[in-house]
Write an enzyme that holds these catalytic residues in place. Structure first.
Site, PDB file in Angstrom:
ATOM      1  N   ARG A 182       0.816  -1.225   0.000  1.00  0.00           N
ATOM      2  CA  ARG A 182       0.000   0.000   0.000  1.00  0.00           C
ATOM      3  C   ARG A 182       0.846   1.270   0.000  1.00  0.00           C
ATOM      4  O   ARG A 182       0.496   2.272   0.631  1.00  0.00           O
ATOM      5  CB  ARG A 182      -0.955   0.000   1.202  1.00  0.00           C
ATOM      6  CG  ARG A 182      -1.896  -1.193   1.249  1.00  0.00           C
ATOM      7  CD  ARG A 182      -2.845  -1.222   0.035  1.00  0.00           C
ATOM      8  NE  ARG A 182      -3.677  -2.416   0.084  1.00  0.00           N
ATOM      9  CZ  ARG A 182      -3.393  -3.556  -0.547  1.00  0.00           C
ATOM     10  NH1 ARG A 182      -2.310  -3.640  -1.311  1.00  0.00           N
ATOM     11  NH2 ARG A 182      -4.184  -4.596  -0.466  1.00  0.00           N
ATOM     12  N   SER A 231     -11.024   0.125   3.877  1.00  0.00           N
ATOM     13  CA  SER A 231     -10.184  -0.467   4.922  1.00  0.00           C
ATOM     14  C   SER A 231      -9.393   0.619   5.643  1.00  0.00           C
ATOM     15  O   SER A 231      -8.686   1.401   5.011  1.00  0.00           O
ATOM     16  CB  SER A 231      -9.231  -1.494   4.309  1.00  0.00           C
ATOM     17  OG  SER A 231      -9.948  -2.592   3.777  1.00  0.00           O
ATOM     18  N   GLU A 301      -4.190   2.817   6.773  1.00  0.00           N
ATOM     19  CA  GLU A 301      -4.222   2.627   5.327  1.00  0.00           C
ATOM     20  C   GLU A 301      -4.938   3.804   4.668  1.00  0.00           C
ATOM     21  O   GLU A 301      -4.553   4.248   3.593  1.00  0.00           O
ATOM     22  CB  GLU A 301      -4.921   1.321   4.966  1.00  0.00           C
ATOM     23  CG  GLU A 301      -4.965   1.047   3.468  1.00  0.00           C
ATOM     24  CD  GLU A 301      -5.430  -0.355   3.133  1.00  0.00           C
ATOM     25  OE1 GLU A 301      -6.082  -0.515   2.091  1.00  0.00           O
ATOM     26  OE2 GLU A 301      -5.139  -1.294   3.906  1.00  0.00           O
TER      27      GLU A 301
END
Length: 308
Positions: A182, A231, A301
């Site tokens: 990520r 998320s 995230e």
């Protein structure tokens, strides 16, 4: 030159609009553009007409103002104090998808993940079905190495076209982005405008069935029709963030108008006119409780941007 603009008692710098064809808005509200439906204003919001228009605009800025690209706003907390500088919103002019030779796809940064996956399916291109499960656009996928259901952008990206601060358009091969989980090495103010993905030959029916499985899995496990940001925390190595959050007793936890989802505990929700401070504060509270319970320090995230 555009006139100076008053924003909450301060003056934001003028921007030269001569020759620009896109829409430039001062003191632009951003809450309606992000999934949480919360947050402050951008000093400036620019919606370019096309790549050349964006190049000219960034050339004019010459790196003097911070720049942030905005896609669907699905993985983003815009803080209540607003975003300094310029937010660039990439709309329909950046949403094209072209099928190329050797099972490749050339996609504008504003193209939705589900449309990329559907176009690939119709062309018999396998390998990008996972984009069906990512709520967002190509530009965000490329910047954050978006992924779902066992695959991520680093598995399929060939290269991307990026406009750097100062207006220079460059093509960067995937290796230059130095992808990790990520995360990419793209400069903060760089704007992705196009990306090329490598697929493989596949049967449209088989591809479609896999996409349907992904869609059904999301529907069953995630709070899709809510004011959320996707998320919240990265999965720590060998662990699932949602399991850590659940074990720490945070399912349904509330702070102000924000709540931890009871359906999927790695999702935060705006359930009652939450401020961005409510949402971010709830995330920090969850992080503390997880650390106290398991000794694992979760990492955000979701991107958090702007002035507190």
């Amino acid at each position: 030159m555009a006139p100076d603009c008053e924003v909450e008692g301060s003056v934001i710098a003028p921007i030269d609009t001569y020759g620009l064809r896109g829409k430039l808005t001062p003191d632009a509200p951003l809450a309606k553009l992000v999934w949480f439906k919360a947050g402050g204003h951008a000093d400036w919001l620019f919606e370019p007409a096309d790549t050349d228009d964006l190049k000219l605009f960034l050339e004019r800025l010459d790196g003097d103002l911070p720049v942030m690209a905005l896609g669907l706003g699905s993985n983003l907390i815009v803080r209540d104090g607003g975003v300094p500088g310029v937010v660039v919103k990439l709309g329909k002019p950046f949403a094209s998808i072209e099928v190329g030779d050797h099972h490749t796809l050339t996609c504008g940064a504003g193209a939705h993940g589900i449309l990329v996956a559907s176009t690939a399916r119709d062309a018999g291109i396998a390998g990008v079905e996972f984009m069906r499960g990512i709520p967002g656009t190509v530009g965000g996928f490329v910047r954050m190495n978006g992924g779902a259901y066992g695959r991520e952008v680093s598995d399929v990206l060939i290269d991307c076209d990026v406009i750097l601060p100062g207006g220079r358009l460059v093509t960067l091969p995937a290796a230059d982005l130095r992808y990790t989980y990520r995360h990419s090495a793209l400069p903060d103010a760089a704007v992705v405008v196009r990306a090329r993905f490598q697929g493989e030959p596949g049967d449209p029916a088989t591809i479609g069935a896999k996409m349907d499985e992904i869609g059904e899995a999301r529907e069953n496990s995630q709070p899709l029709r809510t004011k959320t940001g996707g998320s919240t925390f990265k999965n720590p190595p060998g662990k699932k963030a949602w399991e850590l959050v659940d074990a720490a007793g945070c399912r349904g936890l509330r702070l102000g108008g924000a709540q931890v989802s009871e359906k999927h505990t790695n999702f935060l929700l705006n359930v009652d006119n939450a401020t961005s401070a409510d949402i971010e504060g709830l995330g920090e509270l969850v992080k503390r409780r997880v650390y106290e319970h398991s000794g694992v320090l979760l990492e955000w995230e979701i991107q958090r941007v702007g002035r507190p």
